[in-house]
Design an enzyme around this catalytic site. Structure first.
Site, PDB file in Angstrom:
ATOM      1  CB  CYS A 108      13.399   8.582   8.447  1.00 20.86           C
ATOM      2  SG  CYS A 108      14.385   7.441   7.456  1.00 20.86           S
ATOM      3  CB  ALA A 118       1.166   6.042  11.262  1.00 24.92           C
ATOM      4  N   GLY A 119       2.972   4.570  13.441  1.00 19.03           N
ATOM      5  CA  GLY A 119       3.650   3.357  13.892  1.00 19.03           C
ATOM      6  C   GLY A 119       3.108   2.854  15.224  1.00 19.03           C
ATOM      7  N   GLY A 171       7.008   4.821   8.199  1.00 18.29           N
ATOM      8  CA  GLY A 171       6.202   6.038   8.241  1.00 18.29           C
ATOM      9  C   GLY A 171       6.404   6.757   9.555  1.00 18.29           C
ATOM     10  CB  SER A 172       4.478   9.457  11.098  1.00 17.90           C
ATOM     11  OG  SER A 172       3.219   8.838  11.164  1.00 17.90           O
ATOM     12  CB  THR A 173       6.854   8.175  15.745  1.00 18.07           C
ATOM     13  OG1 THR A 173       8.207   8.028  15.292  1.00 18.07           O
ATOM     14  CG2 THR A 173       6.733   7.601  17.144  1.00 18.07           C
ATOM     15  CD  GLU A 214      13.312   0.430   9.588  1.00 17.13           C
ATOM     16  OE1 GLU A 214      13.831   1.436  10.107  1.00 17.13           O
ATOM     17  OE2 GLU A 214      13.836  -0.698   9.616  1.00 17.13           O
ATOM     18  CE  LYS A 246      -1.674   2.710   2.985  1.00 19.33           C
ATOM     19  NZ  LYS A 246      -1.477   3.953   2.218  1.00 19.33           N
TER      20      LYS A 246
HETATM   21  P1  NAD Z   1       2.550   8.501   7.677  1.00 18.52           P
HETATM   22  O1  NAD Z   1       2.807   7.691   8.888  1.00 18.52           O
HETATM   23  O2  NAD Z   1       1.545   9.564   7.736  1.00 18.52           O
HETATM   24  O3  NAD Z   1       2.139   7.542   6.473  1.00 18.52           O
HETATM   25  C1  NAD Z   1       2.956   6.460   6.055  1.00 18.52           C
HETATM   26  C2  NAD Z   1       2.097   5.419   5.382  1.00 18.52           C
HETATM   27  O4  NAD Z   1       1.257   4.810   6.349  1.00 18.52           O
HETATM   28  C3  NAD Z   1       1.157   5.960   4.322  1.00 18.52           C
HETATM   29  O5  NAD Z   1       1.047   4.983   3.304  1.00 18.52           O
HETATM   30  C4  NAD Z   1      -0.155   6.114   5.080  1.00 18.52           C
HETATM   31  O6  NAD Z   1      -1.273   6.064   4.231  1.00 18.52           O
HETATM   32  C5  NAD Z   1      -0.106   4.932   6.009  1.00 18.52           C
HETATM   33  N1  NAD Z   1      -0.792   5.058   7.285  1.00 18.52           N
HETATM   34  C6  NAD Z   1      -0.892   6.149   8.079  1.00 18.52           C
HETATM   35  N2  NAD Z   1      -1.538   5.835   9.218  1.00 18.52           N
HETATM   36  C7  NAD Z   1      -1.828   4.519   9.162  1.00 18.52           C
HETATM   37  C8  NAD Z   1      -2.462   3.591  10.045  1.00 18.52           C
HETATM   38  N3  NAD Z   1      -2.927   3.960  11.223  1.00 18.52           N
HETATM   39  N4  NAD Z   1      -2.571   2.305   9.656  1.00 18.52           N
HETATM   40  C9  NAD Z   1      -2.083   1.898   8.479  1.00 18.52           C
HETATM   41  N5  NAD Z   1      -1.487   2.729   7.592  1.00 18.52           N
HETATM   42  C10 NAD Z   1      -1.355   4.020   7.933  1.00 18.52           C
HETATM   43  O7  NAD Z   1       3.984   9.074   7.263  1.00 18.52           O
HETATM   44  P2  NAD Z   1       4.341  10.018   6.014  1.00 18.52           P
HETATM   45  O8  NAD Z   1       4.000  11.412   6.367  1.00 18.52           O
HETATM   46  O9  NAD Z   1       3.811   9.443   4.762  1.00 18.52           O
HETATM   47  O10 NAD Z   1       5.928   9.828   5.979  1.00 18.52           O
HETATM   48  C11 NAD Z   1       6.802  10.569   6.728  1.00 18.52           C
HETATM   49  C12 NAD Z   1       7.228   9.799   7.970  1.00 18.52           C
HETATM   50  O11 NAD Z   1       7.868   8.572   7.611  1.00 18.52           O
HETATM   51  C13 NAD Z   1       8.257  10.557   8.770  1.00 18.52           C
HETATM   52  O12 NAD Z   1       7.948  10.497  10.138  1.00 18.52           O
HETATM   53  C14 NAD Z   1       9.542   9.803   8.501  1.00 18.52           C
HETATM   54  O13 NAD Z   1      10.521   9.928   9.485  1.00 18.52           O
HETATM   55  C15 NAD Z   1       9.070   8.408   8.357  1.00 18.52           C
HETATM   56  N6  NAD Z   1      10.069   7.626   7.633  1.00 18.52           N
HETATM   57  C16 NAD Z   1      10.800   6.678   8.304  1.00 18.52           C
HETATM   58  C17 NAD Z   1      11.781   5.966   7.643  1.00 18.52           C
HETATM   59  C18 NAD Z   1      12.609   4.926   8.349  1.00 18.52           C
HETATM   60  O14 NAD Z   1      13.180   4.079   7.670  1.00 18.52           O
HETATM   61  N7  NAD Z   1      12.691   4.921   9.657  1.00 18.52           N
HETATM   62  C19 NAD Z   1      12.013   6.194   6.292  1.00 18.52           C
HETATM   63  C20 NAD Z   1      11.264   7.160   5.647  1.00 18.52           C
HETATM   64  C21 NAD Z   1      10.281   7.859   6.328  1.00 18.52           C
END
Ligand code: NAD
Length: 480
Positions: A288, A235-236, A231-233, A253, A179
């Site tokens: 990130c 959402a993580g 993704g973001s902390t 991550e 996704k």
């Molecule tokens: P985000 O968490 O908003 O979204 C990331 C993905 O998750 C998207 O596809 C989104 O649709 C999906 N998503 C969001 N909430 C969800 C949930 N509750 N359940 C399932 N899926 C969900 O992040 P973003 O704004 O797209 O990306 C930026 C973030 O990603 C930053 O915090 C960045 O640090 C992090 N990031 C981390 C790494 C790493 O390897 N540690 C690498 C790149 C980016």
């Protein structure tokens, strides 16, 4: 490329979506429509998971193939992606603002590198080891593929962050529902076309572009065996909670707020250059692991401030598709306003704005923000604590090395980091004491063969390296 797509890649076919909703992508540098794709919904996810499930459970299918046969298929996928590398690179760059030069390397090039790397790692292995049991007899230890993987990725490096999941996962014998994030769906279509061309069996890889709600539905889907998330902390944490309740394995991550520690012996003329920019401002600060807290020794504070401002103030901001551009726009209007909010907060908290802070002159279209440097930042200030995800550096003073290490570790996060010094041994001593998953000395370059990931709020688990295969394998002991 036809920028408007009407079908989803599910079960090895281009199928009609279940709803008429669409995701429209706006160009980061043009603010014009770049293209659109169907917005996947819950029923599309059901179909994709069912296809991945059937492909995984097929007793003569993908997961049962000899590793060498899977490795050959991964090589074909690498070739199909490389055929499209220029198109993929342009699509990513136009969507999220990553400079074309960077996108060529990490979005166009690295996925193929990772596919071949993991293909070669598994090619000759049987996935089984026989061990002498302490109770007498032997134990046959098998590494079995974990099953159907839900891979959820962000927009900042969509192709690379997908590949860090599917390359080891496919090599291990798993099947995937990917996704992508709504901001970067056009490159995801090109990826699906490559999967189609490479002739992977139907259902081994399925792609469902969708928003977060549908992402959450996919995470909790009963047909999924493992979740791989970047993704973001925020959402993580939600995904970890959902997986915790289900006892579903998950790798996370997440965000970061890493430190660049400039030691007092550093030759600033050498240290604060191209490598420093890569470590602190890669991908327009939308990385990130970026070392966005610059820790400077009090004894040389003004020199560090001068060197950093000169280098950052001299960066060329502009069209991400222009090979001369060093800093492109933010991925979206929302992302730009988030970054501008932090710049305003830095100002109101009393940090000293040294470089940037506004929208660049002469760039009236596109989500641009000037590369920005704040000095006299306290590590307790919001701009030093929260992930900005934009081209904003905060310079924090420290007294001695112990103080630098204390400040570097005084963070919710622990993902990247860097040490700048003339003495690699001294740099190594400091690096050992930083609570982080990765750290570089006089550069920061993520390496496909070395594990990458975070501690604390930066996540759980590691991608890259042979270690990443274990994310997609279960161990089974057969006592003989
Ligand atoms: P985000 O968490 O908003 O979204 C990331 C993905 O998750 C998207 O596809 C989104 O649709 C999906 N998503 C969001 N909430 C969800 C949930 N509750 N359940 C399932 N899926 C969900 O992040 P973003 O704004 O797209 O990306 C930026 C973030 O990603 C930053 O915090 C960045 O640090 C992090 N990031 C981390 C790494 C790493 O390897 N540690 C690498 C790149 C980016």
């Amino acid at each position: 490329m036809n920028p408007h797509h009407d079908a989803l890649f599910i079960g090895g076919e281009w199928v009609a979506p279940r709803s008429t909703a669409r995701i429209t992508v706006i160009g980061s540098s043009t603010e014009e429509v770049l293209g659109s794709v169907p917005d996947g919904n819950e029923q599309d996810v059901d179909a994709a998971v069912a296809a991945a499930r059937a492909a995984f459970d097929d007793p003569t299918g993908w997961s049962s193939w000899e590793p060498g046969r899977r490795a050959d298929a991964l090589y074909r996928l690498a070739e199909a992606l490389e055929k499209r590398a220029a198109e993929i690179t342009r699509a990513v760059s136009a969507q999220n603002g990553m400079t074309i030069t960077l996108a060529q390397g990490i979005e166009g090039g690295l996925p193929g590198v990772l596919l071949r790397y993991y293909a070669d790692l598994v090619r000759d292995g049987s996935g089984e080891e026989v061990r002498q049991a302490m109770t007498g007899g032997l134990t046959r230890i098998r590494k079995e593929p974990i099953g159907v993987v839900a891979a959820i990725v962000p927009w900042n490096a969509p192709q690379l962050l997908s590949a860090t999941k599917y390359a080891p996962g496919l090599a291990a014998g798993c099947t995937f529902v990917l996704k992508p994030s709504p901001e970067t769906v056009l490159d995801a279509v090109l990826f699906a076309e490559a999967v189609d061309e490479a002739g992977l069996p139907p259902g081994v890889v399925n792609v469902v572009p969708a928003g977060r709600q549908v992402g959450a539905y996919l995470v909790a889907h009963p047909g999924v065996d493992k979740v791989a998330f970047t993704g973001s902390t925020a959402a993580g944490r939600q995904i970890a909670a959902a997986c915790g309740a289900l006892l579903r394995p998950v790798t996370l991550e997440l965000g970061g707020k890493s430190a660049a520690i400039v030691l007092d012996d550093a030759d600033l003329g050498i240290a604060i250059g191209e490598q420093f920019v890569n470590a602190t401002l890669l991908a327009n600060g939308q990385a990130c692991f970026a070392s966005t807290r610059v820790l400077a020794p009090r004894s040389r504070y003004d020199e560090v401030v001068d060197a950093v401002s000169t280098v950052v103030g001299g960066l060329t901001v502009g069209d991400p598709l222009d090979p001369n551009t060093q800093v492109g726009p933010m991925a979206s209007a929302r992302q730009r306003s988030r970054v501008e909010g932090y710049i305003a907060k830095g100002r109101s908290d009393g940090a000293r704005l040294i470089v940037g802070g506004s929208r660049p002159a002469g760039l009236d279209r596109g989500f641009y923000v000037e590369p920005t440097v704040f000095a006299d930042v306290d590590n307790a200030d919001m701009i030093a604590r929260e992930e900005i995800f934009g081209p904003v550096l905060s310079i924090v003073a420290y007294d001695d090395v112990d103080d630098a290490i204390r400040i570097a570790n005084d963070s919710e996060y622990g993902l990247g980091g860097s040490v700048w010094t003339d003495d690699e041994e001294r740099g190594l001593e400091v690096a050992r004491r930083i609570r982080t998953g990765t750290i570089g000395i006089n550069h920061y370059t993520v390496d496909p063969a070395s594990p990458f990931g975070g501690v604390k709020a930066s996540g759980m688990g590691r991608e890259f390296g042979p270690e990443a295969l274990l994310n997609y394998q279960q161990l089974k002991s057969i006592y003989l």
